[in-house]
Design a protein around this motif. Structure first.
Motif, PDB file in Angstrom:
ATOM      1  N   ALA A   1      43.372  -1.090  -7.297  1.00 44.95           N
ATOM      2  CA  ALA A   1      44.686  -0.542  -6.937  1.00 44.95           C
ATOM      3  C   ALA A   1      44.601   0.961  -6.694  1.00 44.95           C
ATOM      4  O   ALA A   1      45.205   1.487  -5.751  1.00 44.95           O
ATOM      5  CB  ALA A   1      45.701  -0.857  -8.040  1.00 44.95           C
ATOM      6  N   SER A   2      43.836   1.673  -7.541  1.00 47.21           N
ATOM      7  CA  SER A   2      43.720   3.127  -7.362  1.00 47.21           C
ATOM      8  C   SER A   2      43.057   3.463  -6.034  1.00 47.21           C
ATOM      9  O   SER A   2      43.465   4.400  -5.342  1.00 47.21           O
ATOM     10  CB  SER A   2      42.879   3.752  -8.472  1.00 47.21           C
TER      11      SER A   2
ATOM     12  N   GLU B   1      44.546   3.012   7.667  1.00 48.07           N
ATOM     13  CA  GLU B   1      45.346   1.811   7.928  1.00 48.07           C
ATOM     14  C   GLU B   1      44.485   0.581   7.685  1.00 48.07           C
ATOM     15  O   GLU B   1      43.287   0.709   7.445  1.00 48.07           O
ATOM     16  CB  GLU B   1      45.888   1.846   9.361  1.00 48.07           C
ATOM     17  N   ALA B   2      45.119  -0.587   7.725  1.00 54.54           N
ATOM     18  CA  ALA B   2      44.436  -1.867   7.461  1.00 54.54           C
ATOM     19  C   ALA B   2      43.654  -1.806   6.145  1.00 54.54           C
ATOM     20  O   ALA B   2      42.534  -2.330   6.026  1.00 54.54           O
ATOM     21  CB  ALA B   2      43.507  -2.224   8.624  1.00 54.54           C
ATOM     22  N   VAL B   3      44.246  -1.170   5.151  1.00 54.37           N
ATOM     23  CA  VAL B   3      43.579  -0.990   3.856  1.00 54.37           C
ATOM     24  C   VAL B   3      43.488  -2.336   3.124  1.00 54.37           C
ATOM     25  O   VAL B   3      44.449  -3.092   3.087  1.00 54.37           O
ATOM     26  CB  VAL B   3      44.347   0.046   3.004  1.00 54.37           C
ATOM     27  N   ALA B   4      42.314  -2.623   2.564  1.00 54.20           N
ATOM     28  CA  ALA B   4      42.127  -3.909   1.879  1.00 54.20           C
ATOM     29  C   ALA B   4      41.141  -3.754   0.732  1.00 54.20           C
ATOM     30  O   ALA B   4      40.344  -2.814   0.694  1.00 54.20           O
ATOM     31  CB  ALA B   4      41.606  -4.942   2.874  1.00 54.20           C
ATOM     32  N   THR B   5      41.219  -4.703  -0.202  1.00 51.08           N
ATOM     33  CA  THR B   5      40.258  -4.779  -1.300  1.00 51.08           C
ATOM     34  C   THR B   5      39.475  -6.077  -1.141  1.00 51.08           C
ATOM     35  O   THR B   5      40.062  -7.122  -0.878  1.00 51.08           O
ATOM     36  CB  THR B   5      40.984  -4.805  -2.660  1.00 51.08           C
ATOM     37  N   VAL B   6      38.158  -5.996  -1.329  1.00 49.78           N
ATOM     38  CA  VAL B   6      37.308  -7.180  -1.192  1.00 49.78           C
ATOM     39  C   VAL B   6      36.703  -7.480  -2.563  1.00 49.78           C
ATOM     40  O   VAL B   6      36.260  -6.566  -3.267  1.00 49.78           O
ATOM     41  CB  VAL B   6      36.184  -6.926  -0.165  1.00 49.78           C
ATOM     42  N   ALA B   7      36.685  -8.773  -2.944  1.00 52.39           N
ATOM     43  CA  ALA B   7      36.133  -9.168  -4.244  1.00 52.39           C
ATOM     44  C   ALA B   7      34.652  -9.502  -4.107  1.00 52.39           C
ATOM     45  O   ALA B   7      34.191  -9.930  -3.045  1.00 52.39           O
ATOM     46  CB  ALA B   7      36.889 -10.373  -4.776  1.00 52.39           C
TER      47      ALA B   7
ATOM     48  N   ARG C   1      35.840  -5.185  -5.769  1.00 51.43           N
ATOM     49  CA  ARG C   1      34.577  -4.430  -5.717  1.00 51.43           C
ATOM     50  C   ARG C   1      34.494  -3.420  -4.578  1.00 51.43           C
ATOM     51  O   ARG C   1      33.804  -2.406  -4.696  1.00 51.43           O
ATOM     52  CB  ARG C   1      33.396  -5.422  -5.599  1.00 51.43           C
ATOM     53  N   VAL C   2      35.200  -3.701  -3.465  1.00 55.75           N
ATOM     54  CA  VAL C   2      35.074  -2.811  -2.302  1.00 55.75           C
ATOM     55  C   VAL C   2      36.465  -2.507  -1.767  1.00 55.75           C
ATOM     56  O   VAL C   2      37.308  -3.404  -1.645  1.00 55.75           O
ATOM     57  CB  VAL C   2      34.227  -3.484  -1.191  1.00 55.75           C
ATOM     58  N   GLY C   3      36.707  -1.231  -1.474  1.00 52.78           N
ATOM     59  CA  GLY C   3      37.945  -0.845  -0.795  1.00 52.78           C
ATOM     60  C   GLY C   3      37.601  -0.396   0.615  1.00 52.78           C
ATOM     61  O   GLY C   3      36.596   0.294   0.813  1.00 52.78           O
ATOM     62  N   CYS C   4      38.402  -0.812   1.585  1.00 50.92           N
ATOM     63  CA  CYS C   4      38.096  -0.361   2.943  1.00 50.92           C
ATOM     64  C   CYS C   4      39.373  -0.052   3.712  1.00 50.92           C
ATOM     65  O   CYS C   4      40.464  -0.512   3.360  1.00 50.92           O
ATOM     66  CB  CYS C   4      37.239  -1.390   3.689  1.00 50.92           C
ATOM     67  N   GLY C   5      39.232   0.772   4.724  1.00 46.87           N
ATOM     68  CA  GLY C   5      40.371   1.147   5.558  1.00 46.87           C
ATOM     69  C   GLY C   5      39.875   1.716   6.874  1.00 46.87           C
ATOM     70  O   GLY C   5      38.707   2.107   6.987  1.00 46.87           O
ATOM     71  N   ARG C   6      40.781   1.731   7.872  1.00 47.81           N
ATOM     72  CA  ARG C   6      40.413   2.186   9.215  1.00 47.81           C
ATOM     73  C   ARG C   6      41.095   3.519   9.508  1.00 47.81           C
ATOM     74  O   ARG C   6      42.282   3.704   9.201  1.00 47.81           O
ATOM     75  CB  ARG C   6      40.876   1.132  10.230  1.00 47.81           C
ATOM     76  N   ALA C   7      40.324   4.425  10.093  1.00 53.55           N
ATOM     77  CA  ALA C   7      40.903   5.707  10.500  1.00 53.55           C
ATOM     78  C   ALA C   7      41.885   5.441  11.640  1.00 53.55           C
ATOM     79  O   ALA C   7      41.665   4.546  12.458  1.00 53.55           O
ATOM     80  CB  ALA C   7      39.789   6.648  10.950  1.00 53.55           C
ATOM     81  N   ILE C   8      42.952   6.225  11.657  1.00 53.45           N
ATOM     82  CA  ILE C   8      43.989   6.024  12.679  1.00 53.45           C
ATOM     83  C   ILE C   8      43.359   6.028  14.070  1.00 53.45           C
ATOM     84  O   ILE C   8      42.556   6.910  14.394  1.00 53.45           O
ATOM     85  CB  ILE C   8      45.033   7.161  12.597  1.00 53.45           C
ATOM     86  N   ARG C   9      43.750   5.048  14.870  1.00 50.46           N
ATOM     87  CA  ARG C   9      43.208   4.999  16.242  1.00 50.46           C
ATOM     88  C   ARG C   9      43.926   5.981  17.147  1.00 50.46           C
ATOM     89  O   ARG C   9      45.126   6.215  17.002  1.00 50.46           O
ATOM     90  CB  ARG C   9      43.347   3.582  16.803  1.00 50.46           C
ATOM     91  N   ALA C  10      43.185   6.508  18.101  1.00 46.58           N
ATOM     92  CA  ALA C  10      43.748   7.520  18.994  1.00 46.58           C
ATOM     93  C   ALA C  10      44.905   6.976  19.827  1.00 46.58           C
ATOM     94  O   ALA C  10      45.829   7.674  20.152  1.00 46.58           O
ATOM     95  CB  ALA C  10      42.652   8.057  19.912  1.00 46.58           C
ATOM     96  N   ASP C  11      44.836   5.642  20.142  1.00 43.93           N
ATOM     97  CA  ASP C  11      45.812   5.087  21.083  1.00 43.93           C
ATOM     98  C   ASP C  11      47.080   4.592  20.382  1.00 43.93           C
ATOM     99  O   ASP C  11      47.874   3.892  20.968  1.00 43.93           O
ATOM    100  CB  ASP C  11      45.168   3.949  21.880  1.00 43.93           C
TER     101      ASP C  11
END
Ligand code: GLN
Length: 290
Positions: free
Chosen positions: A254-255, A266-272, A279-289
């Motif tokens: 959560a943190s 964006e598209a932030v998610a946690t993977v088990a 175990r893993v947190g991931c996210g995407r940098a804002i797209r230019a478009d």
């Protein structure tokens, strides 16, 4: 030379005895005994199962007893043998780096998913240690260019050595502190398994963990110091639409999600991981478009 020596135990007896001896010190006493005996005899583990009646010579027996006693005092098998398998790669490891964990294969699998549709992605691995994550990604994606960094000169030397031994060429190794190693550069994917254990966590007192470098394990009072730094700095080092994937502790999901969202991902998610733990947190940098 095949005469039976009544005073020397056979492989199967040695393994039984050693795994009994290791049962208090290790969660995997039998496996540890097998790895150590295979190492001493310089044979694959399968040899132990196909030749249970063989009697290793006196010298091998003495060396094995010594290694079992080191393991019994907490020293990890990987540091004794100098080897650890990760993502099917045979890695050389030493005390300057963390021993790659199976949990971290979750980060590799997630990272590969995130760049599945990219051609010739550029990848940055921060705090590469033995090179495990960076080498696994470079190996899986020969079209990628991987940059692996570490603040420790010994770690960089070891990771580079692993890359050479495994003949993985699409990777370069740069010494530096987090993003300090790659000023002004941008990537399609940034991965990291940074230290994330709270400084006062009793986990750090475990016999085998005490052999590992504390700098690779502990990060401040809540364990999030390095993750906070990486998440907040990462957007400037990502191409628009690029991904950050970062390993964290099983109670930090959560943190880390909050940190990623707060930093504008964006598209932030946690993977088990395979044990079902965050175990893993991931996210995407804002797209230019957008
Ligand atoms: N998962 C490891 C452990 O609990 C810690 C790894 C890390 O801090 N990156 O021992």
């Amino acid at each position: 030379m095949s005469a039976i020596n009544a005073f020397l135990p056979c492989i199967s007896a040695l393994l039984t005895e050693a795994s009994d001896d290791l049962s208090a010190a290790s969660e995997s006493p039998r496996l540890d005994a097998e790895l150590l005996l295979a190492f001493v005899l310089q044979v694959p583990r399968s040899y132990l199962f196909s030749h249970p009646e063989k009697q290793p010579g006196k010298e091998a027996f003495a060396i094995f007893r010594d290694l079992v006693s080191r393991r019994g005092s907490g020293e990890p098998v990987a540091y004794i043998t100098g080897r650890r398998e990760f993502w099917s790669l045979d890695l050389v490891v030493n005390r300057h780096t963390l021993i790659p964990r199976p949990d971290t294969e979750t980060l590799v699998a997630n990272a590969l998913d995130l760049i599945a549709d990219d051609r010739e992605p550029s990848i940055l691995d921060l705090g590469t240690g033995s090179g495990a994550i960076a080498l696994a990604l470079a190996h899986e994606r020969p079209d990628a260019t991987v940059t692996a960094t570490d603040t420790s000169a010994e770690a960089i030397a070891l990771a580079r050595y692993n890359g050479q031994r495994l003949a993985i060429g699409n990777i370069r190794f740069v010494r530096g502190n987090w993003f300090g190693a790659v000023p002004g550069q941008q990537f399609d994917l940034i991965v990291s398994n940074p230290p994330y254990v709270a400084a006062n966590d009793p986990h750090l007192e475990r016999a085998d963990i005490r052999f590992e470098p504390i700098d690779a394990l502990a990060a401040g009072s809540d364990g999030l110091d390095s993750i906070r730094h990486i998440v907040n700095a990462a957007p400037a080092f990502l191409r628009p639409g690029g991904w950050l994937a970062i390993e964290h502790g099983d109670r930090q999901g959560a943190s880390v999600t909050r940190l990623l969202t707060g930093a504008g991902f964006e598209a932030v998610a946690t993977v088990a991981d395979l044990g079902g733990r965050d175990r893993v947190g991931c996210g995407r940098a804002i797209r230019a478009d957008t």
